[in-house]
Design a protein around this motif. Structure first.
Motif, PDB file in Angstrom:
ATOM      1  N   VAL B 204       0.873  -1.168   0.000  1.00  0.00           N
ATOM      2  CA  VAL B 204       0.000   0.000   0.000  1.00  0.00           C
ATOM      3  C   VAL B 204       0.915   1.225   0.000  1.00  0.00           C
ATOM      4  CG1 VAL B 204      -1.689   1.290   1.336  1.00  0.00           C
ATOM      5  CG2 VAL B 204      -1.833  -1.186   1.252  1.00  0.00           C
ATOM      6  N   ALA B 205       0.655   2.153  -0.915  1.00  0.00           N
ATOM      7  CA  ALA B 205       1.537   3.310  -1.036  1.00  0.00           C
ATOM      8  C   ALA B 205       0.868   4.549  -0.493  1.00  0.00           C
ATOM      9  CB  ALA B 205       1.932   3.519  -2.493  1.00  0.00           C
ATOM     10  N   ASP B 206       1.674   5.395   0.129  1.00  0.00           N
ATOM     11  CA  ASP B 206       1.162   6.680   0.629  1.00  0.00           C
ATOM     12  C   ASP B 206       2.230   7.712   0.357  1.00  0.00           C
ATOM     13  OD1 ASP B 206       0.840   8.047   3.969  1.00  0.00           O
ATOM     14  OD2 ASP B 206       0.145   8.825   2.028  1.00  0.00           O
ATOM     15  N   ASP B 207       2.139   8.343  -0.804  1.00  0.00           N
ATOM     16  CA  ASP B 207       3.168   9.301  -1.227  1.00  0.00           C
ATOM     17  C   ASP B 207       4.517   8.582  -1.292  1.00  0.00           C
ATOM     18  OD1 ASP B 207       4.029  12.734  -0.343  1.00  0.00           O
ATOM     19  OD2 ASP B 207       3.880  11.651  -2.246  1.00  0.00           O
ATOM     20  N   ARG B 208       5.475   8.933  -0.413  1.00  0.00           N
ATOM     21  CA  ARG B 208       6.781   8.278  -0.525  1.00  0.00           C
ATOM     22  C   ARG B 208       6.929   7.086   0.412  1.00  0.00           C
ATOM     23  NH1 ARG B 208      11.092  13.079  -0.986  1.00  0.00           N
ATOM     24  NH2 ARG B 208      12.111  11.806   0.569  1.00  0.00           N
ATOM     25  N   LEU B 209       5.900   6.844   1.223  1.00  0.00           N
ATOM     26  CA  LEU B 209       5.977   5.722   2.154  1.00  0.00           C
ATOM     27  C   LEU B 209       5.217   4.531   1.600  1.00  0.00           C
ATOM     28  CD1 LEU B 209       5.440   7.122   5.730  1.00  0.00           C
ATOM     29  CD2 LEU B 209       7.372   5.842   4.908  1.00  0.00           C
ATOM     30  N   VAL B 210       5.845   3.384   1.703  1.00  0.00           N
ATOM     31  CA  VAL B 210       5.224   2.180   1.178  1.00  0.00           C
ATOM     32  C   VAL B 210       5.146   1.172   2.316  1.00  0.00           C
ATOM     33  CG1 VAL B 210       5.896   0.146  -0.146  1.00  0.00           C
ATOM     34  CG2 VAL B 210       5.740   2.352  -1.277  1.00  0.00           C
ATOM     35  N   THR B 211       3.968   0.569   2.500  1.00  0.00           N
ATOM     36  CA  THR B 211       3.821  -0.466   3.517  1.00  0.00           C
ATOM     37  C   THR B 211       3.599  -1.789   2.823  1.00  0.00           C
ATOM     38  OG1 THR B 211       2.649   1.204   4.796  1.00  0.00           O
ATOM     39  CG2 THR B 211       2.647  -1.035   5.658  1.00  0.00           C
ATOM     40  N   LEU B 212       4.565  -2.701   2.977  1.00  0.00           N
ATOM     41  CA  LEU B 212       4.448  -4.003   2.326  1.00  0.00           C
ATOM     42  C   LEU B 212       3.485  -4.881   3.108  1.00  0.00           C
ATOM     43  CD1 LEU B 212       8.240  -4.652   1.733  1.00  0.00           C
ATOM     44  CD2 LEU B 212       6.621  -3.686   0.125  1.00  0.00           C
ATOM     45  N   SER B 213       2.869  -5.829   2.425  1.00  0.00           N
ATOM     46  CA  SER B 213       1.956  -6.721   3.143  1.00  0.00           C
ATOM     47  C   SER B 213       2.717  -7.785   3.906  1.00  0.00           C
ATOM     48  CB  SER B 213       0.969  -7.371   2.167  1.00  0.00           C
ATOM     49  OG  SER B 213       1.660  -7.830   1.038  1.00  0.00           O
ATOM     50  N   ALA B 214       3.922  -8.076   3.467  1.00  0.00           N
ATOM     51  CA  ALA B 214       4.753  -9.012   4.231  1.00  0.00           C
ATOM     52  C   ALA B 214       6.127  -8.381   4.388  1.00  0.00           C
ATOM     53  CB  ALA B 214       4.866 -10.352   3.503  1.00  0.00           C
ATOM     54  N   PRO B 215       6.808  -8.612   5.492  1.00  0.00           N
ATOM     55  CA  PRO B 215       8.099  -7.946   5.661  1.00  0.00           C
ATOM     56  C   PRO B 215       9.108  -8.433   4.626  1.00  0.00           C
ATOM     57  CG  PRO B 215       7.587  -9.330   7.558  1.00  0.00           C
ATOM     58  CD  PRO B 215       6.428  -9.412   6.638  1.00  0.00           C
ATOM     59  N   ALA B 216      10.018  -7.517   4.253  1.00  0.00           N
ATOM     60  CA  ALA B 216      11.064  -7.870   3.298  1.00  0.00           C
ATOM     61  C   ALA B 216      12.113  -8.703   4.010  1.00  0.00           C
ATOM     62  CB  ALA B 216      11.695  -6.607   2.727  1.00  0.00           C
ATOM     63  N   PRO B 217      12.616  -9.774   3.374  1.00  0.00           N
ATOM     64  CA  PRO B 217      13.620 -10.606   4.041  1.00  0.00           C
ATOM     65  C   PRO B 217      14.873  -9.796   4.348  1.00  0.00           C
ATOM     66  CG  PRO B 217      12.940 -11.569   1.947  1.00  0.00           C
ATOM     67  CD  PRO B 217      12.306 -10.249   2.031  1.00  0.00           C
ATOM     68  N   PHE B 218      15.591 -10.264   5.342  1.00  0.00           N
ATOM     69  CA  PHE B 218      16.782  -9.565   5.798  1.00  0.00           C
ATOM     70  C   PHE B 218      17.791  -9.427   4.663  1.00  0.00           C
ATOM     71  CE2 PHE B 218      19.785  -8.035   8.696  1.00  0.00           C
ATOM     72  CZ  PHE B 218      20.984  -8.682   8.495  1.00  0.00           C
ATOM     73  N   ASN B 219      18.334  -8.226   4.512  1.00  0.00           N
ATOM     74  CA  ASN B 219      19.403  -7.944   3.546  1.00  0.00           C
ATOM     75  C   ASN B 219      18.983  -8.052   2.090  1.00  0.00           C
ATOM     76  OD1 ASN B 219      21.773  -6.855   4.145  1.00  0.00           O
ATOM     77  ND2 ASN B 219      22.981  -8.719   4.081  1.00  0.00           N
ATOM     78  N   SER B 220      17.695  -8.125   1.814  1.00  0.00           N
ATOM     79  CA  SER B 220      17.290  -8.099   0.417  1.00  0.00           C
ATOM     80  C   SER B 220      17.285  -6.650  -0.050  1.00  0.00           C
ATOM     81  CB  SER B 220      15.912  -8.725   0.250  1.00  0.00           C
ATOM     82  OG  SER B 220      14.998  -8.047   1.067  1.00  0.00           O
ATOM     83  N   VAL B 221      17.120  -6.461  -1.360  1.00  0.00           N
ATOM     84  CA  VAL B 221      17.130  -5.113  -1.911  1.00  0.00           C
ATOM     85  C   VAL B 221      15.696  -4.738  -2.243  1.00  0.00           C
ATOM     86  CG1 VAL B 221      17.974  -3.657  -3.759  1.00  0.00           C
ATOM     87  CG2 VAL B 221      19.424  -5.470  -2.859  1.00  0.00           C
ATOM     88  N   VAL B 222      15.234  -3.623  -1.693  1.00  0.00           N
ATOM     89  CA  VAL B 222      13.870  -3.159  -1.947  1.00  0.00           C
ATOM     90  C   VAL B 222      13.952  -1.983  -2.898  1.00  0.00           C
ATOM     91  CG1 VAL B 222      11.783  -2.240  -0.907  1.00  0.00           C
ATOM     92  CG2 VAL B 222      13.134  -3.926   0.313  1.00  0.00           C
TER      93      VAL B 222
END
Lengths: 394, 642
Positions: B204-222
């Motif tokens: 879900v996006a809100d201007d420059r903030l993005v909330t993922l539905s599941a957390p991004a795995p450690f050390n991955s590139v978003v």
């Protein structure tokens, strides 16, 4: 003693020949200890086999016997002569005990504790003397310094004697001799650390806190509104513990000496502000009216009346600040781990390594320097506020 | 005269007026915290901004035709204006060269704002179509380049050039976080690792903030698609379009493009050139530098012999190149002489020095983007760089202020941030949990009160002893004062050691805090009580003497009541001191139940706002304890108010 020469002389002679019972009894206890074993399960020290115990035992006997003599006289000026003899005897017992194996016997404890207690009571005798006002200065000095100096030796010998007698291993708790050896071995490092801690961190922080505190205090003193607002809050601001403030400052200013100097600035700032405000405002109203009758401008009143009035208060604050500041800077060095220089870091690192002798040596250096700083402040205080009624008289 | 306002309000109004200065000073202090926070934080933000490793990298590519020509085989006449997609506005014609198929074209042109106006004609072809992408693999965003296609090929959707672009999130994923912010305005799907997430479904996006539905795995590139498309996975050739499209984009096998020339005199003598953008990314696998149509290689070769500090002659495989020792170029002639593939240095290089020979070119200074070539390019040739990667701008923001605001931790947070943390901080653990802050505060308060009790009793006893036996005071008072100069925190490890040997579990016991607090607290109590016991009016003493009072009666009836007010003043000082001592002891002894441990824990975790909240709590605790002593004084000695 001129009046009634015969009666007075008789009275003096009678009091002179009454022995000082406490010291005498304690010395007897110490002498009895010589008859006992220094090692558990061993023979009485005086007769223990071997040349070394015999000679040292005889030496102890001589010392304690010589200490008995002044106490028999009873005069307040003579009894204290037993003090050094008893102290040396206790030292000798410790020295003898060091070379023995096994745990310490009751003979050792009697000699040690009896000798130390006898030295204490003997030195205390000097305090009961009522010196006349025209007595020579050395007598006043002796009366002031002998008991305090004796306490120092007592504590050191008791520490050494207890640790040696209980056979505490070196890593658990250091002896005075170990601490002294550690100091001799590392005094260069300790002095370099002390330079960083005291000259750079404490003095610099002190100077900044003092000037800043004085300026802010002067500003607050000019406005009654600010005074009523600030003074109740000063206790609140000053109650923020260093334990929490130090890491925050470390994060803000880096781990080098600047953050620790900032801790000193904050610790100095609040007492100086409080005392400056008090000193600048609690002026005798009569003096204010006098200056008003001279049509003095507020700035003139400030510099010629308020500031000199504030000086005693300021020095009060400085005395508090210097002691608390030194302690705080050591706490800050504990809590802001940085380069391994500075006394606090030295203590922290040595404590983690288990080298408690260096810990105590560093503590000793820190105490001595902060006492020296305190003495400097007292000297400056005498110099700048000699006119104040507080410094006149006793 | 009737009263104009009710009498009960007058004292209330007076209290409010009396409290006003305090409120004003508090407000001033509150407001002052903002500039102080900026003063402390902006230098750190500037450090963060200046650190090139934190910058966003951009890889250049030749800028292809913005519109695919209808007839790719036709040439372009002089005077024709061609638009190139993605060309920067400040690229001038002296620094650009028209290329086709990896070869520079000798065409003169004027370049303005991405539009080239030809001054000489160019023969065709200007364009060649490549394969169409397969897909979409999902609702219209994800396509796959066919096997064998150059992953850097230009993509066209309905004859319009698609520009690649993806921005990385500011925060590094820690496996738990789901909220990420993107510095630049990006508006497409989010790519986590090699997975494409679509708006509404994966995030879900809100201007420059993005909330993922599941957390991004450690050390991955978003990343988030910021251009028209982004390369999801170069190995498999997957791309994600910003805007969904049912028609598949088509790759161009070759296109007329504008590429950057290197800056420097091409006169057959000069060997030093500069790339137009700097600083360069040091290890850049994508960097390609072309001289006319040939690619120059960045490979370096080592000498055959070992560098032992005495040898000066070395043999290489190649017969030409730039020679460096430990990264610094050595001048031919003055530094070394060459015969074939053997070089002899003027002085033997030091032992284990890194000697390299770069056959074609070497990046001599990546900060300025300087390239040194082995052989000077002849006059009239084009030295151009199709692709290279450089650091473009700081990721945290454009200005110091932006970087300051986006810092994860500030040395001193803004007060409103601290206020925002109050709720979650207090509600983190239930009241029954031993980690609850209120329980920790009460525990520390208990330790402090115990310390105050111990220190107070010891101080009073010592004071009585001092007054009763004058010699003791003379002997001991200097040492009592000296004992306060000992830094107490240094004694804490010693004390913990001793207590541990005696058998006390220091991690759960109040004993260290009580003892250390008592050590610091007893001194003011002693000094104050001695002053108080001695402050008796001599007339009262004479009166008692005339009543033949015993020393004990004298003490209880005269001296002690006189000392009580002094005692309470010093107990207040002692309370503050005992709190400091208790906190210090708790910090060093790792007692999990106390406030000191919470402070150290939050400091180590880096939650500066929480540390500030804890500081406020300790300050309030200190004031509270002093007030408790004041209350006690009201009960015991109500006649004195100090």
């Amino acid at each position: 003693m001129e009046v009634d020469a015969l009666g007075a002389a008789e009275v003096t002679r009678r009091t002179q020949w009454r022995p000082h019972w406490p010291t005498l009894a304690l010395l007897m206890v110490a002498l009895a200890g010589l008859a006992g074993p220094f090692e558990t399960g061993g023979q009485a020290y005086l007769v223990a086999g071997g040349a070394a115990p015999l000679t040292s035992g005889l030496a102890l006997l001589l010392l304690l016997g010589a200490a008995v003599l002044p106490t028999v006289w009873g005069s307040p000026w003579v009894v204290p002569a037993a003090t050094p003899l008893a102290l040396v005897a206790a030292f000798g017992a410790i020295y003898a005990q060091r070379s023995l194996a096994g745990s310490a016997g009751w003979g050792y404890w009697l000699v040690l504790l009896g000798g130390l207690a006898a030295a204490a009571t003997a030195a205390g005798r000097i305090s009961v003397i009522e010196l006349e006002s025209d007595a020579p200065r050395w007598q006043h000095r002796m009366q002031r310094s002998v008991p305090a100096a004796t306490v120092a030796f007592l504590v050191l010998l008791a520490w050494e004697g207890l640790v040696v007698g209980s056979r505490v291993p070196k890593g658990i708790f250091p002896r005075v001799s170990h601490i002294w050896a550690a100091f001799l071995g590392s005094w260069r490092v300790l002095l370099a650390d002390a330079y960083l801690t005291f000259v750079k961190e404490v003095l610099f922080g002190f100077a900044v806190g003092l000037t800043g505190g004085f300026l802010v205090g002067s500003a607050i003193a000019f406005s009654r509104f600010l005074q009523r607002g600030f003074l109740p809050l000063a206790t609140a601001f000053g109650a923020v513990p260093i334990v929490g403030l130090a890491p925050v400052l470390g994060r803000a200013l880096g781990v080098d000496w600047e953050s620790k100097a900032a801790v000193v600035v904050i610790v100095t700032f609040f007492p100086v502000v409080l005392n400056t405000v008090q000193g600048l405002t609690l002026v005798d109203p009569l003096k204010l009216e006098l200056l008003r009758s001279y049509a003095a401008r507020p700035l003139k009143v400030f510099f010629s009346l308020r500031v000199p009035n504030a000086l005693p208060y300021l020095f009060n604050a400085l005395k508090v600040a210097v002691v608390v500041g030194v302690v705080s800077v050591i706490v800050a060095e504990f809590l802001i781990p940085g380069p391994p220089t500075g006394l606090g870091q030295r203590i922290s690192l040595s404590a983690h390594r288990g080298a408690f002798d260096i810990v105590f040596a560093a503590i000793m250096v820190s105490s001595l320097i902060s006492m020296a700083l305190y003495a400097v402040i007292i000297f400056l205080e005498r110099m700048f506020t000699a006119w104040h009624p507080m410094s006149r008289g006793s | 005269m009737a009263a104009s306002r009710p009498r009960v309000l007058v004292p209330l109004k007076r209290r409010l007026v009396a409290a006003l200065p305090v409120v004003v000073v508090l407000a001033i202090a509150f407001v002052l915290m903002y500039p102080i926070a900026l003063w402390l934080g902006l230098p750190l933000a500037k450090l963060r901004m200046d650190n090139v490793a934190n910058w966003v990298t951009v890889t250049t590519a030749p800028h292809a035709l913005a519109e695919a020509p209808a007839d790719p085989t036709a040439g372009a006449a002089a005077g024709a204006s061609l638009a190139f997609g993605g060309a920067p506005a400040n690229l001038s014609s002296e620094r650009a060269v028209l290329t086709y198929g990896g070869q520079p074209l000798a065409a003169r042109f004027g370049l303005e704002d991405g539009v080239a106006v030809l001054r000489s004609a160019i023969p065709g072809p200007l364009f060649a179509w490549g394969a169409e992408l397969t897909g979409p693999l999902d609702a219209g965003h994800v396509y796959v380049l066919p096997e064998g296609t150059d992953p850097g090929a230009a993509l066209y959707l309905a004859d319009r050039l698609l520009l690649p672009g993806a921005t990385e999130a500011v925060e590094r994923p820690d496996g738990v976080q789901t909220v990420f912010s993107f510095p630049d305005d990006a508006g497409g799907p989010v790519i986590v690792g090699h997975t494409v997430l679509l708006e509404g479904d994966g995030f879900v996006a809100d201007d420059r903030l993005v909330t993922l539905s599941a957390p991004a795995p450690f050390n991955s590139v978003v990343r988030r698609v910021s251009g028209d498309y982004a390369v999801v996975d170069a190995a498999s050739g997957t791309v994600a379009l910003a805007v969904a499209s049912s028609a598949a984009p088509r790759a161009a096998a070759a296109s007329l493009a504008i590429a950057e020339l290197l800056v420097g005199e091409v006169d057959g003598v000069n060997r030093k050139f500069q790339l137009q953008h700097a600083p360069l990314v040091e290890s850049d696998a994508q960097r390609r530098i072309m001289l006319d149509g040939t690619e120059l290689s960045a490979a370096a070769e080592r000498p055959l012999e070992r560098v032992d500090g005495g040898r000066a002659t070395f043999t290489f495989a190649g017969e030409r190149g730039v020679v460096t020792i430990n990264g610094a170029e050595v001048e031919e002639g003055s530094g070394f002489s060459r015969s074939g593939n053997t070089i002899t240095f003027a002085t033997p290089p030091v032992r284990n020095a890194a000697i390299r020979q770069y056959a074609d070119y070497l990046v001599s200074d990546s900060t300025t983007g300087t390239i040194t070539l082995a052989v000077a390019p002849p006059a009239g040739s084009s030295l151009w760089a199709p692709t290279y990667t450089y650091y473009d701008h700081p990721a945290c923001g454009a200005t110091e202020l932006e970087c300051f605001l986006s810092m994860p931790q500030h040395p001193m947070p803004f007060p409103n941030w601290i206020a925002k943390r109050l709720g979650p901080f207090f509600g983190a653990y239930a009241l029954s949990d031993s980690r609850n802050v209120v329980r920790a505060t009460l525990y520390t308060a208990g330790g402090t009160l115990t310390a105050l009790l111990l220190g107070g009793i010891f101080g009073v006893l010592l004071a009585i002893l001092f007054v009763a036996v004058r010699p003791l005071e003379q002997a001991l008072l200097p040492w009592v004062i000296a004992s306060q100069t000992v830094p107490i925190i240094a004694l804490v490890p010693v004390l913990l050691l001793l207590l541990g040997n005696v058998g006390v579990t220091v991690q759960t016991s109040l004993v260290p805090a009580a003892l250390i607090g008592a050590y610091i607290a007893f001194f003011p109590v002693t000094v104050g009580t001695v002053t108080g016991l001695r402050s008796v009016d001599p007339l009262s003493l004479d009166l008692m003497k005339s009543y033949a009072a015993s020393p004990v009666q004298l003490f209880w009836k005269v001296r002690f009541p006189a000392a009580v007010p002094y005692l309470f003043v010093s107990l207040k000082l002692g309370a503050a001191a005992a709190l400091v001592g208790a906190l210090v002891a708790e910090t060093e002894s790792n007692n999990r139940l106390g406030l000191g441990y919470a402070i150290v824990g939050q400091v180590q975790a880096g939650n500066v706002s929480d540390v500030w909240i804890l500081l406020f709590i300790s300050a309030i605790l200190g004031i509270g304890l002093v007030s408790i002593v004041g209350l006690l004084q009201r009960f015991i000695a109500p006649w004195e108010r100090r």
